[in-house]
Design an enzyme around this catalytic site. Sequence first.
Site, PDB file in Angstrom:
ATOM      1  CE  LYS A  74      37.837  35.167  40.237  1.00 25.76           C
ATOM      2  NZ  LYS A  74      38.246  35.028  41.658  1.00 25.76           N
ATOM      3  CB  SER A 149      41.540  36.849  41.319  1.00 24.67           C
ATOM      4  OG  SER A 149      40.730  35.921  42.034  1.00 24.67           O
ATOM      5  CB  SER A 173      40.181  36.362  45.019  1.00 17.21           C
ATOM      6  OG  SER A 173      41.548  36.129  44.786  1.00 17.21           O
TER       7      SER A 173
END
Length: 451
Positions: A74, A149, A173
Amino acid sequence: MTDLHELDAHDLAATIAAGEASCVEVTRHFLDRVDGETLGAFVTVTPERALERAAAWDAATVRPPFAGVPTAFKDLTPTAGVRTTMGSTLMADHVPDHSAYLVDLVEAAGFVSLGKTNTPEFGLSSYTDNDVVGPARCPADPERNAGGSSGGAAAAVAARLLPLAPGSDGGGSIRIPASCCGIIGLKPSRGRVGAGPDSPTWSGLATDGVLARSVRDVAAMLDVLARPTPGASRVWPAPAVPFAEEARRDPGRLRIATWTDPYLDFVEASPGSVAAVAAARESLVALGHEVVEIPNPWPAELEPQFNVIWSAGMASVPLPPEAHGALRGTTRYWYERGGRATAPELAAALTFLELTTGRVNAELAGYDLFLTPTLALPPQPHAWFTESGDPAEDHRRELLFTPYTALMNMSGQPAMSLPLHEHDGLPVGVMLAAHVGGDALLLQVANQLTR
């Protein structure tokens, strides 16, 4: 022979170990797929670095179990020598000089990173969009957002660009994009995964976890990550029995509480979310478990206290005044809101969350697991969150979208989104949660439901 991208991480590792494909061949196959992707799953792709690592594993005489299996990190996760933007134009050229502890663990297990997956600015939103590369798209309907996210990671796994990917979860997320993209997403218990010496855990909200298409891959990656961080005091010891082994065990007959009503009275669960829980409940009963419907036990007073902590975390980032204008509207909203919070208000919010979630879980001690929707709404069009131009309205819509997941961050409980249902052609996840420390039990029931 099954296409390489249809295999999960275990089967890919077995294919490599059997000599049916080399690490370089597997890496090239996935890089070719990433090269043609249109989902906004990646911020940065690192083909040279990936092929170099794959070749090194091919040449090694001793290899770890997942040598040559692709993944990606990520874009919130610092990775040495690789651009890490945090989803912000302020950091568009930022290249860390050392990696997060998570990166070291994943690479030591043999995984080959193809690059950095998309995330909203500083990971603040439940949808993935930024001014660096734009939105991450839901593979089932690219006009809808992949969620956030960890939206880039979820889109990549769902679209078979990766077999699995680590993500991070401070308010949902991992589970939010897992639901939007129709895959599995696990947020472990607080302290189960060490954050590393560069990642403070003062709020207790965020942790690293994993997105994948099979429970066995989720369990195996949790084994990779569940290693105490050197010097840390807020972690669980490494498990005596690997989670990959625990996940295959029979959990026995469990007592499971379920509810669908959100804890905020202005939010309503969509028909698809309610139907997904009903279907999961039937499956659990068929497996021999007792499922009991109860009222939502969480008080609405948690939400404003969570916001104090969330915004204070953003406000602690040392940004020069001239940089504020480059922030997206919702980022600036949280930054300014957190800047107004006082130290006593932050201490009171942390205390309220700890005492309240502890009381609720004590009252729920008679149940082993908890079943709810993951989201109140299906994946939403990209502009739905921001079309008003008002960050406060953006926040309200995020609450309409995801009123379930952040509760498990407040309490520290392990929770998973499972892809057990579709509604109107879109994936709809259900969330299973356990008491703190119940990660193995959670994996066992998830394995029952998905096999």
